[in-house]
Structures are given as structure tokens and as C-alpha cells.
Design a protein around this motif. Structure first.
Motif, PDB file in Angstrom:
ATOM      1  N   LYS A  85      43.056  51.697  17.554  1.00 56.57           N
ATOM      2  CA  LYS A  85      42.904  52.275  16.220  1.00 56.57           C
ATOM      3  C   LYS A  85      43.288  53.752  16.144  1.00 56.57           C
ATOM      4  O   LYS A  85      44.048  54.150  15.265  1.00 56.57           O
ATOM      5  CB  LYS A  85      41.490  52.053  15.690  1.00 56.57           C
ATOM      6  CG  LYS A  85      41.247  50.618  15.294  1.00 56.57           C
ATOM      7  CD  LYS A  85      39.852  50.411  14.754  1.00 56.57           C
ATOM      8  CE  LYS A  85      39.659  48.956  14.345  1.00 56.57           C
ATOM      9  NZ  LYS A  85      38.327  48.697  13.821  1.00 56.57           N
ATOM     10  N   ASP A  86      42.786  54.589  17.022  1.00 52.62           N
ATOM     11  CA  ASP A  86      43.080  56.026  16.956  1.00 52.62           C
ATOM     12  C   ASP A  86      44.556  56.317  17.163  1.00 52.62           C
ATOM     13  O   ASP A  86      45.152  57.103  16.417  1.00 52.62           O
ATOM     14  CB  ASP A  86      42.234  56.810  17.972  1.00 52.62           C
ATOM     15  CG  ASP A  86      40.770  56.866  17.568  1.00 52.62           C
ATOM     16  OD1 ASP A  86      40.467  56.702  16.366  1.00 52.62           O
ATOM     17  OD2 ASP A  86      39.923  57.076  18.457  1.00 52.62           O
ATOM     18  N   SER A  87      45.163  55.685  18.167  1.00 55.12           N
ATOM     19  CA  SER A  87      46.576  55.963  18.437  1.00 55.12           C
ATOM     20  C   SER A  87      47.477  55.438  17.319  1.00 55.12           C
ATOM     21  O   SER A  87      48.460  56.084  16.948  1.00 55.12           O
ATOM     22  CB  SER A  87      47.002  55.396  19.792  1.00 55.12           C
ATOM     23  OG  SER A  87      46.882  54.000  19.807  1.00 55.12           O
ATOM     24  N   VAL A  88      47.147  54.288  16.754  1.00 53.59           N
ATOM     25  CA  VAL A  88      47.941  53.739  15.653  1.00 53.59           C
ATOM     26  C   VAL A  88      47.839  54.640  14.424  1.00 53.59           C
ATOM     27  O   VAL A  88      48.835  54.934  13.768  1.00 53.59           O
ATOM     28  CB  VAL A  88      47.511  52.293  15.319  1.00 53.59           C
ATOM     29  CG1 VAL A  88      48.085  51.837  13.992  1.00 53.59           C
ATOM     30  CG2 VAL A  88      47.942  51.353  16.433  1.00 53.59           C
ATOM     31  N   LEU A  89      46.650  55.125  14.134  1.00 48.81           N
ATOM     32  CA  LEU A  89      46.470  56.020  12.996  1.00 48.81           C
ATOM     33  C   LEU A  89      47.285  57.302  13.168  1.00 48.81           C
ATOM     34  O   LEU A  89      47.952  57.756  12.240  1.00 48.81           O
ATOM     35  CB  LEU A  89      44.992  56.329  12.809  1.00 48.81           C
ATOM     36  CG  LEU A  89      44.557  56.893  11.471  1.00 48.81           C
ATOM     37  CD1 LEU A  89      45.035  56.037  10.309  1.00 48.81           C
ATOM     38  CD2 LEU A  89      43.060  57.041  11.422  1.00 48.81           C
ATOM     39  N   LEU A  90      47.280  57.853  14.363  1.00 45.80           N
ATOM     40  CA  LEU A  90      48.099  59.050  14.636  1.00 45.80           C
ATOM     41  C   LEU A  90      49.585  58.757  14.464  1.00 45.80           C
ATOM     42  O   LEU A  90      50.324  59.552  13.882  1.00 45.80           O
ATOM     43  CB  LEU A  90      47.835  59.571  16.052  1.00 45.80           C
ATOM     44  CG  LEU A  90      46.558  60.361  16.249  1.00 45.80           C
ATOM     45  CD1 LEU A  90      46.347  60.670  17.726  1.00 45.80           C
ATOM     46  CD2 LEU A  90      46.595  61.649  15.436  1.00 45.80           C
ATOM     47  N   GLU A  91      50.025  57.627  14.939  1.00 45.59           N
ATOM     48  CA  GLU A  91      51.430  57.231  14.811  1.00 45.59           C
ATOM     49  C   GLU A  91      51.809  57.046  13.341  1.00 45.59           C
ATOM     50  O   GLU A  91      52.875  57.466  12.901  1.00 45.59           O
ATOM     51  CB  GLU A  91      51.679  55.942  15.601  1.00 45.59           C
ATOM     52  CG  GLU A  91      53.118  55.537  15.699  1.00 45.59           C
ATOM     53  CD  GLU A  91      53.981  56.518  16.481  1.00 45.59           C
ATOM     54  OE1 GLU A  91      55.187  56.588  16.165  1.00 45.59           O
ATOM     55  OE2 GLU A  91      53.483  57.214  17.375  1.00 45.59           O
TER      56      GLU A  91
END
Length: 163
Positions: A85-91
């Protein structure tokens, strides 16, 4: 207006949001502008891990009074693990700085099935829903667009119910 009671599992969604209320003179422009931006800027195409191609219009963070502001969000349901979730949101913020993730809560919902002109049918349904004596939770309501046919749309409207 007919409806059925359904129990839904939680859904993780990604999309863009704005604030408005049902009495605001620019409510239609706010909601319409959000949908326009969602598609014209290609945000919908960039959302990773879509569960399906059903666009969602989500209404949350309101107190049950049609004069109160609420958050409206255009989104797609995604399949993401907690670790992703966190990495996808940043991307995703590379293509839409204001993209956000939220969870449509699990629970009981009244599901209405609406067909016809996409704009007129939804507006008429909401006018009827607001008049109904439902045991609403006012936590989260949402529209799920089954197709993208503007004249012969099928839309499922889910109204969150108190337990």
C-alpha cells in the motif's frame, strides 16, 4: 424504490477526492469536475491492481445532514497487500499528487440497481434515496458503475446501514 440488503467485505480503493455538500451551489460542478479530471488526466488508467473495470463514486466523512460537507471520491477498487500500500501510493503520486487510498468498510448496505441515462438516473435515484427511511450509518455510500454506456448505464448504489 426497490433495494436488497447485502453484506460486503472491505474494499481498498485508489482515486481522487474533493469536498462538497448537497446544498452547495457548485456541488454538481465539484462532482462532475472530479469525474472529468479522473478520465481526462488518465488517472483511471494509471491505477495499479484494479479488481475490475467498475468505476466507483464514493461519499464519506459526513454527518447525515445534507447541509454538511462530505468527501466525494472517484476511484477503482484495487488488490493490494498491506505491504504494497505505501509504495503503491507513492508511485501513484507521480501521476496524481492528490491521489489517495481509502477503505470502503465491510458491513451491511442497501443496494439499489439503477438503469438509464448515467447522469439523470443517478440524480433521480439519490433524490429518492434521501427521502427514504433507511437506517443509514452515514459512514460510506458509493456508486458502482457496471458499464460506461452513457445512455444505457447500469449503476449499483450502495447505502451503508447501521448494524
Amino acid at each position: 424504490m426497490n433495494y436488497e440488503i447485502v453484506t460486503l467485505t472491505a474494499k481498498t480503493v485508489l482515486g481522487i477526492a474533493a469536498r462538497t455538500n448537497n446544498q452547495a451551489p457548485d456541488m454538481g460542478m465539484v462532482i462532475g469536475g472530479l469525474w472529468k479530471r479522473f478520465y481526462s488526466e488518465g488517472i483511471y488508467a494509471e491505477i495499479p491492481g484494479k479488481v475490475n473495470n467498475k468505476a466507483l463514486g464514493i461519499y464519506t466523512e459526513y454527518a447525515g445532514n445534507e447541509r454538511e460537507d462530505y468527501t466525494v471520491m472517484t476511484a477503482y477498487e484495487t488488490e493490494l497487500t498491506e505491504e504494497e500500500k505505501d509504495s503503491v501510493l507513492l508511485e501513484c503520486r507521480k501521476f496524481a499528487k492528490d491521489i489517495r487510498m481509502m477503505t470502503i468498510p465491510a458491513g451491511k448496505y442497501a443496494r439499489f440497481i439503477v438503469t438509464g441515462d448515467m447522469h439523470q438516473a443517478v440524480a433521480a435515484a439519490w433524490q429518492e434515496i434521501w427521502k427514504m427511511d433507511l437506517s443509514r450509518s452515514f459512514i460510506c455510500d458509493f456508486e458502482e458503475y457496471q458499464n460506461d454506456d452513457m445512455e444505457q448505464a447500469e449503476i449499483h448504489i450502495y447505502i451503508g446501514l447501521s448494524e
